[in-house]
Structures are given as C-alpha cells and as structure tokens.
Design a protein around this motif. Sequence first.
Motif, PDB file in Angstrom:
ATOM      1  N   GLU A   1      10.337  60.882  -0.466  1.00  0.00           N
ATOM      2  CA  GLU A   1       9.181  61.767  -0.404  1.00  0.00           C
ATOM      3  C   GLU A   1       8.745  62.193  -1.805  1.00  0.00           C
ATOM      4  O   GLU A   1       7.552  62.257  -2.104  1.00  0.00           O
ATOM      5  CB  GLU A   1       9.522  63.000   0.429  1.00  0.00           C
ATOM      6  CG  GLU A   1       9.709  62.685   1.888  1.00  0.00           C
ATOM      7  CD  GLU A   1      10.231  63.887   2.657  1.00  0.00           C
ATOM      8  OE1 GLU A   1      10.450  64.950   2.050  1.00  0.00           O
ATOM      9  OE2 GLU A   1      10.389  63.744   3.855  1.00  0.00           O
TER      10      GLU A   1
ATOM     11  N   THR B   1       9.292  60.526  -4.586  1.00  0.00           N
ATOM     12  CA  THR B   1       8.743  59.342  -5.234  1.00  0.00           C
ATOM     13  C   THR B   1       7.324  59.086  -4.737  1.00  0.00           C
ATOM     14  O   THR B   1       6.425  58.785  -5.526  1.00  0.00           O
ATOM     15  CB  THR B   1       9.628  58.115  -4.946  1.00  0.00           C
ATOM     16  OG1 THR B   1      10.966  58.412  -5.335  1.00  0.00           O
ATOM     17  CG2 THR B   1       9.141  56.908  -5.693  1.00  0.00           C
ATOM     18  N   ALA B   2       7.105  59.209  -3.449  1.00  0.00           N
ATOM     19  CA  ALA B   2       5.778  59.014  -2.884  1.00  0.00           C
ATOM     20  C   ALA B   2       4.810  60.060  -3.426  1.00  0.00           C
ATOM     21  O   ALA B   2       3.655  59.757  -3.757  1.00  0.00           O
ATOM     22  CB  ALA B   2       5.836  59.068  -1.359  1.00  0.00           C
TER      23      ALA B   2
END
Length: 100
Positions: A4, A6-7
Amino acid sequence: MTIELTAAVIIAIASLAFNVFQAMRKNNKDDKDEAKAGSERSTAVIVKLESISDDLKEIKVENRTTTERVNAQGERLAVAENSIKSLHKRMDKVEGVQKE
C-alpha cells in the motif's frame, strides 16, 4: 502495508510528474500565445510606420513643389521690380522734358 505504501508513493510520483508535465505544457502554450500576440502587434506597428513613411514622402514632394513655385514667384517679382524701376526712370525723363 508495504504494498500500500509503495502504491501510494507510485501514485504520488505519477501525480507529481503529471502536474509538472501539465505546467510545462501550459507555459509552452502561454509562450506561443504571447509570441503570436507580439508578432501581431509588431506587424501592426510596421504597417503604421509604412503608412507614415508614405505620407512623409508625399509631404516632401509637396514641399519641393511649393518651394519651386515660391522661387519662381521671387524671380518674377525681381523682373517686375526692375521693369517698374526702368519705367519710373523713363517717366522722370519725360516729366523733365515736359517741364523745360
């Protein structure tokens, strides 16, 4: 959580890149519009200057013509004055002969 995070970072970077791209595009468009407007103003100024130049040439020709006419009148006046002077001398001689 790392996926999450990283996104979210990827989305934030993509959003930032998109915003930078849009700002650059807008600046480029503004520069083009500004250049076009400046070019139009320059063209209008050039046309007006050419018109003024043509008018100035016309005035110069008229001024030359007027100067030539004034000079011709001056020459005619000098001839007329000499003629009148000569006439007065002859009249004085005639009057002198008549008195005697």
